[in-house]
Design a protein around this motif. Structure first.
Motif, PDB file in Angstrom:
ATOM      1  N   CYS A  73       0.851  -1.182   0.000  1.00 48.27           N
ATOM      2  CA  CYS A  73       0.000   0.000   0.000  1.00 48.27           C
ATOM      3  C   CYS A  73       0.901   1.251   0.000  1.00 48.27           C
ATOM      4  N   ASP A  74       0.595   2.196  -0.861  1.00 47.69           N
ATOM      5  CA  ASP A  74       1.350   3.439  -0.818  1.00 47.69           C
ATOM      6  C   ASP A  74       0.394   4.588  -0.521  1.00 47.69           C
ATOM      7  N   ALA A  75       0.924   5.772  -0.393  1.00 48.09           N
ATOM      8  CA  ALA A  75       0.109   6.944  -0.021  1.00 48.09           C
ATOM      9  C   ALA A  75      -1.000   7.209  -1.029  1.00 48.09           C
ATOM     10  N   LEU A  76      -0.776   6.865  -2.283  1.00 52.75           N
ATOM     11  CA  LEU A  76      -1.797   7.101  -3.308  1.00 52.75           C
ATOM     12  C   LEU A  76      -3.072   6.318  -3.008  1.00 52.75           C
ATOM     13  N   ASP A  77      -2.937   5.096  -2.506  1.00 58.56           N
ATOM     14  CA  ASP A  77      -4.122   4.297  -2.165  1.00 58.56           C
ATOM     15  C   ASP A  77      -4.998   5.029  -1.148  1.00 58.56           C
ATOM     16  N   GLY A  78      -4.370   5.606  -0.127  1.00 56.31           N
ATOM     17  CA  GLY A  78      -5.112   6.365   0.884  1.00 56.31           C
ATOM     18  C   GLY A  78      -5.761   7.600   0.300  1.00 56.31           C
ATOM     19  N   LEU A  79      -5.036   8.299  -0.565  1.00 55.51           N
ATOM     20  CA  LEU A  79      -5.580   9.493  -1.214  1.00 55.51           C
ATOM     21  C   LEU A  79      -6.808   9.143  -2.054  1.00 55.51           C
ATOM     22  N   ILE A  80      -6.744   8.071  -2.797  1.00 53.52           N
ATOM     23  CA  ILE A  80      -7.869   7.648  -3.635  1.00 53.52           C
ATOM     24  C   ILE A  80      -9.076   7.293  -2.776  1.00 53.52           C
ATOM     25  N   ARG A  81      -8.854   6.606  -1.658  1.00 56.49           N
ATOM     26  CA  ARG A  81      -9.970   6.281  -0.756  1.00 56.49           C
ATOM     27  C   ARG A  81     -10.638   7.552  -0.230  1.00 56.49           C
ATOM     28  N   ILE A  82      -9.841   8.555   0.129  1.00 55.80           N
ATOM     29  CA  ILE A  82     -10.392   9.827   0.623  1.00 55.80           C
ATOM     30  C   ILE A  82     -11.191  10.524  -0.473  1.00 55.80           C
ATOM     31  N   ILE A  83     -10.645  10.579  -1.679  1.00 57.81           N
ATOM     32  CA  ILE A  83     -11.343  11.223  -2.797  1.00 57.81           C
ATOM     33  C   ILE A  83     -12.660  10.510  -3.076  1.00 57.81           C
ATOM     34  N   GLN A  84     -12.647   9.194  -3.088  1.00 56.27           N
ATOM     35  CA  GLN A  84     -13.872   8.439  -3.355  1.00 56.27           C
ATOM     36  C   GLN A  84     -14.915   8.674  -2.261  1.00 56.27           C
ATOM     37  N   LYS A  85     -14.477   8.755  -1.010  1.00 57.00           N
ATOM     38  CA  LYS A  85     -15.396   9.007   0.108  1.00 57.00           C
ATOM     39  C   LYS A  85     -16.028  10.396  -0.023  1.00 57.00           C
ATOM     40  N   ILE A  86     -15.216  11.409  -0.332  1.00 60.01           N
ATOM     41  CA  ILE A  86     -15.721  12.775  -0.512  1.00 60.01           C
ATOM     42  C   ILE A  86     -16.741  12.807  -1.649  1.00 60.01           C
ATOM     43  N   ARG A  87     -16.437  12.136  -2.725  1.00 56.92           N
ATOM     44  CA  ARG A  87     -17.358  12.092  -3.873  1.00 56.92           C
ATOM     45  C   ARG A  87     -18.672  11.424  -3.484  1.00 56.92           C
ATOM     46  N   THR A  88     -18.598  10.323  -2.751  1.00 58.86           N
ATOM     47  CA  THR A  88     -19.800   9.585  -2.350  1.00 58.86           C
ATOM     48  C   THR A  88     -20.653  10.410  -1.392  1.00 58.86           C
ATOM     49  N   VAL A  89     -20.036  10.950  -0.353  1.00 58.13           N
ATOM     50  CA  VAL A  89     -20.760  11.726   0.663  1.00 58.13           C
ATOM     51  C   VAL A  89     -21.452  12.946   0.045  1.00 58.13           C
ATOM     52  N   ASN A  90     -20.805  13.560  -0.932  1.00 63.34           N
ATOM     53  CA  ASN A  90     -21.347  14.768  -1.541  1.00 63.34           C
ATOM     54  C   ASN A  90     -22.120  14.514  -2.833  1.00 63.34           C
ATOM     55  N   GLY A  91     -22.339  13.261  -3.175  1.00 67.31           N
ATOM     56  CA  GLY A  91     -23.091  12.926  -4.375  1.00 67.31           C
ATOM     57  C   GLY A  91     -22.438  13.431  -5.651  1.00 67.31           C
ATOM     58  N   MET A  92     -21.124  13.426  -5.668  1.00 67.61           N
ATOM     59  CA  MET A  92     -20.380  13.924  -6.838  1.00 67.61           C
ATOM     60  C   MET A  92     -20.084  12.755  -7.776  1.00 67.61           C
TER      61      MET A  92
END
Length: 125
Positions: A1-20
């Protein structure tokens, strides 16, 4: 696992929570371009704009100088084991994710074609 994996999870969560659900654009220059291309390959349908990106960290002169001169590391395999090459090479990341994202790659000189574009074209065609 590298830092990019964590960044992608955060981006996906933000998109989901905000209906983006719309298109996603990653942008970066130099090492940021490297990250933009890698990130776009992690999310189906994402797009990247990379300005003069690093494409393979093994070919990035400062890292070679640092490893060779300061740490006295001579073998590339000691530094970049084959099982993590997708973390240091954009093309290998595309292969690992089985996704070549739509992208624009901007270079500042014509000589960059040999150094930057040719390896991409040879690898993905």
């Amino acid at each position: 696992c590298d830092a990019l994996d964590g960044l992608i999870r955060i981006i996906q969560k933000i998109r989901t929570v905000n209906g983006m659900n719309g298109k996603l654009l990653f942008y970066g220059s130099s090492m940021g371009g490297f990250t933009a291309l890698r990130a776009a390959s992690c999310i189906e349908g994402a797009f990247a704009i990379a300005e003069v990106p690093q494409l393979d960290l093994r070919k990035f002169k400062p890292s070679r100088l640092l490893l060779g001169n300061i740490f006295n590391i001579k073998s590339e395999e000691d530094v970049y084991p084959s099982n993590i090459v997708h973390r240091i090479n954009v093309i290998d990341m595309f292969v690992e994710k089985q996704n070549v994202p739509r992208c624009y790659i901007v270079q500042k000189e014509s000589a960059a074609f040999e150094r930057a574009f040719a390896p991409i074209l040879i690898s993905v065609v």
